[in-house]
Design an enzyme around this catalytic site. Structure first.
Site, PDB file in Angstrom:
ATOM      1  CG  ASN A 367      39.510  71.762  34.987  1.00 53.17           C
ATOM      2  OD1 ASN A 367      39.150  72.095  36.122  1.00 53.17           O
ATOM      3  ND2 ASN A 367      40.635  71.123  34.773  1.00 53.17           N
ATOM      4  CB  CYS A 369      40.895  67.779  37.123  1.00 52.37           C
ATOM      5  SG  CYS A 369      41.312  66.421  36.016  1.00 52.37           S
ATOM      6  CD  GLU A 371      42.802  71.296  37.299  1.00 51.78           C
ATOM      7  OE1 GLU A 371      43.543  71.038  36.332  1.00 51.78           O
ATOM      8  OE2 GLU A 371      41.910  70.526  37.712  1.00 51.78           O
TER       9      GLU A 371
END
Length: 988
Positions: A367, A369, A371
């Site tokens: 994704n 970000c 994570e």
């Protein structure tokens, strides 16, 4: 909190039950009391939520009489009211109480759990409802933002914040990528994907025999789409991740993509275009709406380590079509990250070694970000625990409640997949088959400090390892139990062995943790138990979820839970500002500090003295009574004792073995960091077993709110003379000695009081009656202090230079953008933020004494001029008058005695205006011919909590402005979050 039973079991408690065939969960009360609803145990109060535009003062949001518990902060209630309450503002259907919000979500989860056979009895469903309500009400945890936006409304019931898409080597797939990404952006979420299946620009098209365009060319169209959707009304920029494998033939072009655009930004800025964040011309550059990451393999990293060559492979045949120097490419990656913070790095071999479903497909992307990492065309819903809620009064960690809370949250998250909607059919199908979850936590930094443990220490890392292991071990144990109730995930049978293998890897990592204190020993002991039970149950029943845990940024929901720190981050600063009911803020010392000092054994009297010292200085250095060996406990992300970059990396490495996914975090580095240091961070991330890593070198981007209009060009000086020209112009040079031009005894002067980053001072500037600035006197710090002496000496040096003919614009060019503490918010409407005292002083002098044309070229404008630019597109007034600076249109001061001062500069006691004189308490001391003044601080202004936070912590000069309220954002994982309104620049 729960246990698995066969058949109904509520009758033993005297409750009416509904029998069901098969299995179900018995939910035990932990937080709640039978017969008492959680709402009835708290005191509720009404509040008014009003937000104003930071530029114009106009009201942009208003809802009065909203209802919240009295222990919720004003900031938390404001963010929930503005972001999560549904219904048109001002209408009767608008939510106006936290009760309505919680009921809308919790009752939907409870009903879905009952309808899908999760509970043994209706009584258990009611206990589930009450326990979930209590934990949300008391900020024990929070779901991610899409849950609060959508669940229980007429909108699609989207519960996921994280999406991974897929694109193949065909035009249909590429155009479908644009479409699917746009739909996700429209909903306010972000997505990531890997472009490595697309043929490189060095390969042929089979249909026509021509050369392929390559993935980088298609990135342009996707970037433009994201920018258009953002500018079309979204409250935050479109968040996206673009990944390319390190063996792709176009990898070198991909690495340089954003660095070249940053060069373009510099050139355009120097040509006079508006290239600041949000500027009119910034949209002319490309690739600014995505985070870029390179997927490296162990093979490549070993080639870097050994200094050998590495093969780039054709996408269609897999054959090596080009060989490169691995170490050079790795250095190019670090160089580009040094220049513009992109690309980040993802460690492909490590990621797929911890993959639970490899028989279905590889993990190729993440994704935005970084994570969430799992199958293509999938999604993950997130929830985060507030770790500080489990710290007990005696200083111990409540292991039992943490376990019970974790298992209930995992149950709720899995239930949400039964009713959730998804942006595409493919994503919905994959998510329902593999049921990826992302439980995580916030407030780790605050918990460590309160426990007397330094963030960058073996003890801090051991505690973080144990907690993360316990969280994920409990989650997978509950997942195995759920598999026995409602069945394992659909793709489990195909992936049973690799899934069990990854569980054993987690268990082995847990066994390798070396505990150091009573707290982490207790947590680790329970984690060991949870892993053993989970693997035993899962071996028999399978697991309900292919993935269980990640560490997300927790930006907005962190504020909703009143967390001091987000995700895995350390504390941001020791002094914060608290928003008050009715508006305004007050400065407070981080409330974790007294708890930490008590834990470390200090007396109440010493604690009070240390807290008072921190309130005044913003750090612990030389705090009275504080042992130097305890300084590290109070190290923060910013400030005097900021945590070193490797301290962040080591903490990530402590948590990573106990996470299904990865960690959203950017390692912030000082502006002085070198390319080699960034390369070492990336290399150590691989060695330490991380899955992904990103860095940010302070001030590396041009497009920032405080960048000046003129920048340093890269490469050769365009004004340098050519060798031939030098020969032609070699002549005898007559060196003339500069002549000092003294000021008259009576001259115009201006006294200005100022505040920069909480530091207060006074500046008196004297000018020639007809020829500009001639002297500057600065008062900062107590009389006789080192700081006061240094400022006196600096004033003398500048004044001498001015009187010997050094142009003011030269000083302005040299000293603006000079960065050091104190820095941050000022009380000057023309110079809202300053990177240092020097930055402020010379911006103020430029505004007071330089003609508009000169300072405009340096990007220095008054508040009125900036407003004019917003209104008319031009900074310049319709009829510009530059004959006399505005500051000189004042009554000249009275004549003063002048004499030759130290260092050869003239000194005077300038008479301030009546208003300034009322604020100044004169304590005149004569030292030779120099006259010094001490001043009483000017009245402080009220600011938003986001602005005030910067006063203490230092200005985040590279953070974006909030698209909602316009204030500066601060880092939260690999995203940014606005503490004023809760808006984020990426995932929630």
């Amino acid at each position: 909190m729960t246990e698995t039973v066969n058949g109904p079991s509520g009758a033993a408690r005297g409750r009416k039950t509904t029998k069901r065939a098969g299995k179900g969960l018995t939910i035990n009360r932990v937080y709640t009391t039978e017969g008492v609803h959680p709402y009835d145990e708290v005191t509720w109060e009404r509040r008014d939520v009003v937000q104003t535009n930071w530029k114009t003062g106009a009201t942009v949001f208003e809802q009065r009489g909203v209802e919240f518990p009295d222990f919720w902060s004003v900031n938390a209630s404001t963010i929930v009211t503005t972001k999560y309450f549904r219904g048109a503002v001002g209408s009767d259907t608008r939510e106006q109480s936290l009760k309505q919000l919680l009921d809308r979500v919790v009752l939907t989860y409870a009903k879905a759990g009952k309808d899908n056979g999760y509970f043994a009895t209706d009584a258990d469903a009611e206990v589930f409802e009450h326990e979930l309500t209590y934990m949300l009400l008391h900020q024990v945890f929070s779901f991610n933002s899409p849950v609060w936006f959508n669940v229980g409304t007429s909108s699609p019931q989207q519960v996921s914040a994280c999406f991974i898409l897929a694109v193949d080597d065909s035009m249909d797939s590429i155009l479908n990528w644009y479409k699917e990404e746009g739909l996700i952006f429209k909903g306010g979420s972000g997505a990531g994907l890997n472009l490595s299946r697309i043929r490189s620009s060095k390969e042929l098209l089979h249909s026509s025999g021509g050369t392929a365009s390559g993935p980088v060319s298609f990135m342009r169209g996707a970037d433009a789409s994201a920018g258009t959707i953002k500018s079309g009304g979204a409250t935050r920029r479109a968040a996206k991740m673009v990944v390319l494998d390190v063996d792709h033939p176009d990898i070198e072009e991909f690495v340089q993509t954003k660095a070249r655009e940053e060069d373009k930004i510099r050139v355009l800025r120097d040509a006079g275009f508006d290239m600041d964040l949000g500027g009119h011309d910034i949209s002319s550059v490309q690739y600014q709406n995505a985070n870029n990451s390179v997927r490296v393999t162990d093979e490549f990293m070993r080639a870097v380590e050994e200094g050998s060559e590495f093969g780039l492979r054709a996408r269609t045949t897999g054959e090596v079509i080009e060989t490169i120097d691995a170490k050079k490419l790795f250095k190019d990656i670090a160089q580009a990250a040094w220049e513009c913070a992109d690309p980040g790095i993802q460690y492909d071999s490590t990621i797929n070694d911890w993959h639970t479903t490899p028989e279905t497909g590889r993990i190729t992307a993440s994704n935005p970000c970084s994570e969430y990492m799992h199958l293509d065309n999938s999604s993950c819903n997130l929830a985060s625990l507030n770790l500080l809620k489990f710290l007990q009064d005696d200083g111990s960690f409540d292991v039992d409640k943490f376990v019970k809370a974790t298992e209930l949250i995992i149950t709720a998250m899995d239930i949400s997949i039964t009713f959730a909607d998804f942006p595409t059919e493919a994503i919905g199908d994959t998510t329902r088959k593999f049921r990826q979850l992302g439980i995580g936590y916030a407030n780790l930094g605050a918990l460590l400090m309160a426990s007397g443990l330094a963030y960058d220490s073996d003890g801090g890392r051991a505690f973080a390892s144990a907690i993360t292991s316990l969280m994920t071990g409990t989650s997978y144990r509950r997942s195995a139990e759920l598999a026995g109730v409602v069945g394992p995930y659909e793709g489990y049978a195909q992936n049973a062995e690799p899934h069990a293998r990854v569980m054993r890897k987690h268990q082995a990592a847990n066994d390798a943790v070396r505990t150091m204190h009573a707290m982490d020993i207790a947590v680790h002991r329970e984690a060991t138990k949870q892993w053993a039970q989970g693997i035993e149950i899962g071996t028999k029943q399978g697991w309900r979820n292919a993935q269980a845990s990640v560490l997300a940024p927790t930006g907005t929901i962190g504020f909703m839970m009143d967390c001091d720190t987000t995700g895995i981050e350390p504390d941001f600063s020791l002094v914060k500002f608290k928003k008050l009911v009715g508006g305004g803020s007050m400065q407070i010392v981080n409330q974790t500090i007294p708890v930490a000092l008590k834990k470390l054994g200090y007396t109440n009297e010493t604690i009070e003295a240390i807290v008072e010292y921190i309130a005044e200085h913003g750090h612990v250095i030389d705090a009275p009574g504080l042992k130097t060996e305890h300084y590290e406990v109070f190290d923060c992300a910013m400030g005097e004792r900021s945590i070193k970059p490797m301290g962040h990396v080591r903490m990530m490495a402590a948590a990573q073995p106990f996470l299904s996914g990865a960690i959203s975090k950017t390692v912030n580095m000082p502006e002085t960091a070198t390319v080699e240091e960034i390369g070492d961070i990336y290399f150590q991330g691989w060695k330490l077993g991380l899955k992904a890593l990103a860095v940010y070198r302070d001030n590396c981007k041009v497009g920032q709110p405080l960048s000046s209009g003129k920048g340093e060009n890269k490469g050769k000086d365009s004004n340098a003379a050519k060798p031939a020209e030098v020969v032609e112009t070699v002549k005898t040079v007559v060196v003339e000695k500069p002549i000092r031009k003294r000021l008259p005894k009576t001259r115009p002067s201006l006294t200005t009081s100022f505040t920069v980053g909480g530091a207060e001072g006074y500046m008196t500037s004297g000018s020639y009656p007809d020829d500009g600035l001639g002297e500057v006197f600065l008062k900062l710090g107590k009389q006789g202090s080192t700081l006061a002496g240094v400022m006196d000496a600096f004033s003398i040096a500048v004044s001498i230079g001015l009187q010997y003919g050094v142009p003011l614009e030269t000083y302005v060019q040299k000293f603006t953008n000079l960065k050091f503490e104190p820095a941050g918010l000022t009380d000057d409407p023309d110079v809202r933020m300053a990177q240092s005292i020097m930055d402020y002083i010379f911006r103020r002098l430029a505004l007071d004494y330089l003609p508009f044309e000169v300072r405009s070229q340096m990007g220095i404008h008054s508040a009125d001029e900036r407003q004019r630019q917003l209104d008319t597109g031009s900074y310049a007034p319709v009829e510009e008058e530059v004959s006399e600076p505005e500051s000189l249109k004042t009554k000249p001061s009275e004549s003063v005695d002048q004499a030759e001062g130290r260092g050869g500069v003239e000194a005077k006691d300038a008479k301030p205006s009546a208003a300034a004189e009322a604020e100044i308490k004169r304590e005149t001391q004569v030292d030779g011919d120099m006259v010094a003044e001490s001043a009483r601080p000017a009245p402080k202004q009220a600011h938003t909590s986001a602005e005030l936070l910067q006063v203490i912590s230092g200005t985040e000069v590279d953070a974006p402005l909030c698209f909602t309220c316009g204030t500066k954002m601060r880092p939260a994982g690999s995203c940014h979050v606005c503490e004023g309104c809760g808006a984020t620049s990426g995932c929630s």
